[in-house]
Design a protein around this motif. Structure first.
Motif, PDB file in Angstrom:
ATOM      1  N   LEU A 132       0.821  -1.219   0.000  1.00  0.00           N
ATOM      2  CA  LEU A 132       0.000   0.000   0.000  1.00  0.00           C
ATOM      3  C   LEU A 132       0.854   1.268   0.000  1.00  0.00           C
ATOM      4  O   LEU A 132       1.870   1.341   0.685  1.00  0.00           O
ATOM      5  N   ALA A 133       0.400   2.251  -0.780  1.00  0.00           N
ATOM      6  CA  ALA A 133       0.968   3.602  -0.694  1.00  0.00           C
ATOM      7  C   ALA A 133      -0.198   4.585  -0.575  1.00  0.00           C
ATOM      8  O   ALA A 133      -1.232   4.412  -1.219  1.00  0.00           O
ATOM      9  N   ILE A 134      -0.029   5.576   0.257  1.00  0.00           N
ATOM     10  CA  ILE A 134      -1.102   6.540   0.536  1.00  0.00           C
ATOM     11  C   ILE A 134      -0.544   7.955   0.472  1.00  0.00           C
ATOM     12  O   ILE A 134       0.521   8.231   1.050  1.00  0.00           O
ATOM     13  N   SER A 135      -1.245   8.827  -0.246  1.00  0.00           N
ATOM     14  CA  SER A 135      -0.841  10.240  -0.296  1.00  0.00           C
ATOM     15  C   SER A 135      -2.020  11.137   0.042  1.00  0.00           C
ATOM     16  O   SER A 135      -3.154  10.839  -0.325  1.00  0.00           O
ATOM     17  N   PHE A 136      -1.730  12.235   0.716  1.00  0.00           N
ATOM     18  CA  PHE A 136      -2.672  13.349   0.844  1.00  0.00           C
ATOM     19  C   PHE A 136      -2.122  14.456  -0.047  1.00  0.00           C
ATOM     20  O   PHE A 136      -1.040  14.986   0.237  1.00  0.00           O
ATOM     21  N   GLY A 137      -2.855  14.769  -1.096  1.00  0.00           N
ATOM     22  CA  GLY A 137      -2.329  15.731  -2.061  1.00  0.00           C
ATOM     23  C   GLY A 137      -0.994  15.226  -2.596  1.00  0.00           C
ATOM     24  O   GLY A 137      -0.867  14.059  -2.964  1.00  0.00           O
ATOM     25  N   HIS A 138       0.016  16.069  -2.600  1.00  0.00           N
ATOM     26  CA  HIS A 138       1.327  15.693  -3.135  1.00  0.00           C
ATOM     27  C   HIS A 138       2.194  15.031  -2.069  1.00  0.00           C
ATOM     28  O   HIS A 138       3.326  14.661  -2.339  1.00  0.00           O
ATOM     29  N   VAL A 139       1.677  14.883  -0.872  1.00  0.00           N
ATOM     30  CA  VAL A 139       2.488  14.363   0.238  1.00  0.00           C
ATOM     31  C   VAL A 139       2.254  12.864   0.412  1.00  0.00           C
ATOM     32  O   VAL A 139       1.177  12.444   0.843  1.00  0.00           O
TER      33      VAL A 139
END
Lengths: 413, 413
Positions: free
Chosen positions: B347-354
């Motif tokens: 799994l990979a998770i981003s909020f916006g570009h972060v």
């Protein structure tokens, strides 16, 4: 965290008797905060039979993986539960932390790592520094005692506003046995185990496969029938241990869950599981009211449960309950969205003893005042008859309040 | 009802052009309140082609049943929409009310009852006094005019804090055609149509079966990809009408949805549907923030959508957004509970570009400050890569605030 105890909390706690064969201790290992009790150790001086039911999450925590692997051995000697950190979504570090905790506990108690069971509850995604356990487990094992159930229940609390304990007695072949249980959980609660930890111990002498069958059957109408917010945790763990100490009283070991001698034990166990599960709902984050949703007349029991959960998880139903509004239209909505077979024109809906709708429309004799009186109660029974078959199910939930939003909008800080 | 306009409301409304072939009028029929505009009439002076998509609720409202039956005829001459009463779960009285409304509209407009389409929105379970329409429809037909879109959008509002309109142009065989749409909906919004009404009209000349195919395909990534509270209304209705007026400009009638000449129209229609659907989310009850959840790398597009909706419907995710908390552990939880194939360690998770998490643990370069800055935005993109396949989906939701609880704990009073 919430300061005030839930208004739905039990008015008193039962005296929790000692269960022969299990000792407990707590300590402050400094997992997240200094000087806060954050570890519970349970020790079985003689090997105990063990059963477990875990989260159905596809992303379970490292401790859940660890327990599942050890469950195959069928023997428990130690349980380590920490709060403050869930050791979930911590990758290889998470696995390493469970291995290290298992080793530390095995060394402290004097058993195999394969006889250790773990749970971690708290924030997801933060690496857990398991080396902190090594410093406290030896002393905990030395201090552990049997008269410690309420303290144990307190030690595993996170956003809980009260500790959850229950005790029952039963007879197996004429010999009295005892069952004690503790649980924690307040949010991220949904069927299939949610952020919920529960440990149940009996002094009965029951083999692990039979114990597992009893637990797996018992969880359906109890822990798997409660929901606070439909969110399922990565860490949910319910374990049942049998120390076998009652064998000294002449209780003959039970090998098979079908054994007729288990009738009383099964009933007592299921009752205890329900007691603990309802205590979890009654401590639902921000809960002010408890709702019992009973669906009858569905195509099957499974359909009834799906409809009941659709009602119990509906934000609009739950906010209506919070507002003491007998808004049965939202019940119709939730029945309709469940996807299960329903015929609008056969539905009947009651709040408590007040039937508000029948044959697909408002009950002609319905009194808004009477229905509103039911909604003002602390415990609200909602009954829905689908009118199509004989499927039945009951689930329990709480209302959705501003306090739920407040607690969960500010959890990590 | 909420007094304040949603902070996510559009800063301005587009100029809504007249669409040749449709006229509209509103009136105060006194359905629930006196002197409040509560009925919208749309009139097609020439028979319009018609398509519709309705709630999947197993307990649909009487108007939904009525529309479904009339859709088979493929011709629309009138639409009557009322607010204040949903005419849902009203039994035989509900069916009688739709028949009476259909008759009244047919008489007023001069068409067959089978060419009338209806919708009712408001409280469920209260009988609708359809005789009230008879008194206003004749005058409404006389008054109806083409330059009336914003007023029409306002007339169908319930808990909406702003009217929802959108307009697009497209070309079919070199001829410019127009598409206008209005929508209402703010709560009880979930995929599969929720309490949402939307009417879209084009002057293009497109046969009903082709129109239906366009609408059915267009609804998936638009209206069926938004959720406010996971609750599905009994009344959801999205209709698309083609007046065919562009035929006077030389637009050759389109019989088949596969016609290559529809490329521009299809794109414009889908864009308009998305525009309206997002306006609905942005008016989600109590909403302060809009969340776009994009899931990539799932086993299939369907799996991606199920995971995205599990995230978008999670009360814990939505309260974290309300609290501006980059609590990605709750995203992991929601992925895990979706039931779809996921591997924690991919799994990979981003909020916006972060990017906050990768390979099953916290991103080593993650900055809480940067993530928190994203959470302070009004529009928050959440991206989750499952790392297993090529399935993708995007859904939209809003945060869960105390205002949602307030609005819905006090709806009927």
């Amino acid at each position: 965290m919430s300061a005030a105890v839930s208004p739905l909390a039990p008015k008193s706690y039962p005296e929790m008797p000692v269960i022969r064969g299990v000792r407990m201790a707590t300590a402050a290992a400094g997992i997240k905060y200094k000087n806060r009790t954050d570890v519970l150790l349970m020790v079985f001086d003689e090997p105990a039979a063990v059963a477990g039911v875990f989260t159905k999450s596809r992303c379970p925590s490292a401790p859940v993986d660890y327990c599942r692997a050890n469950l195959a051995g069928g023997i428990a000697r130690a349980v380590v539960v920490n709060s403050g950190n869930a050791n979930a979504f911590t990758g290889q570090k998470g696995r390493a932390a469970t291995e290290l905790t298992g080793k530390s506990a095995a060394a402290a108690v004097g058993c195999s790592e394969r006889e250790v069971f773990l749970a971690s509850t708290g924030v997801i995604g933060e690496p857990l520094d398991a080396s902190k356990f090594a410093g406290v487990l030896d002393q905990m094992n030395a201090d552990a005692k049997g008269d410690f159930w309420l303290e144990a229940a307190k030690a595993i609390m996170t956003t809980d506003t009260y500790p959850k304990v229950a005790t029952r007695t039963a007879k197996i072949g004429g010999v009295e046995v005892m069952i004690n249980g503790i649980a924690k959980g307040a949010g991220m609660i949904a069927p299939d185990m949610a952020t919920m930890l529960s440990y149940v111990v009996t002094d009965a002498d029951i083999a692990s496969p039979a114990l597992q069958a009893l637990l797996s059957a018992g969880v359906g109408p109890t822990f798997n029938s409660v929901t606070v917010d439909s969110d399922t945790s990565t860490s949910d763990t319910l374990m049942l241990f049998a120390t076998g100490a009652a064998s000294v009283d002449g209780q003959a070991r039970i090998e098979n869950a079908d054994d007729a001698q288990l009738e009383s034990f099964r009933a007592a166990l299921n009752d205890l599981l329900k007691d603990l599960a309802l205590q979890v709902v009654r401590d639902g984050e921000g809960a002010r009211k408890m709702v019992e949703v009973t669906v009858t007349g569905a195509e099957s029991d499974a359909a009834a449960k799906k409809i009941a959960l659709s009602i119990a998880n509906s934000p609009l139903v739950k906010t209506a309950v919070a507002g003491e509004d007998a808004n049965w239209g939202r019940i119709v909505m939730a029945v309709g969205k469940s996807g299960e077979l329903a015929d609008r024109d056969r539905l009947a809906i009651s709040f408590g003893h007040v039937r508000v709708a029948v044959n697909g429309e408002r009950d002609p004799s319905y009194s808004e005042a009477e229905a509103t009186a039911v909604m003002k109660q602390q415990d609200i029974p909602v009954k829905v008859d689908i009118g199509l078959g004989s499927g039945v199910a009951t689930v329990w939930t709480c209302d959705l309040t501003k306090e739920y939003v407040e607690i969960n909008g500010d959890y990590r800080s």
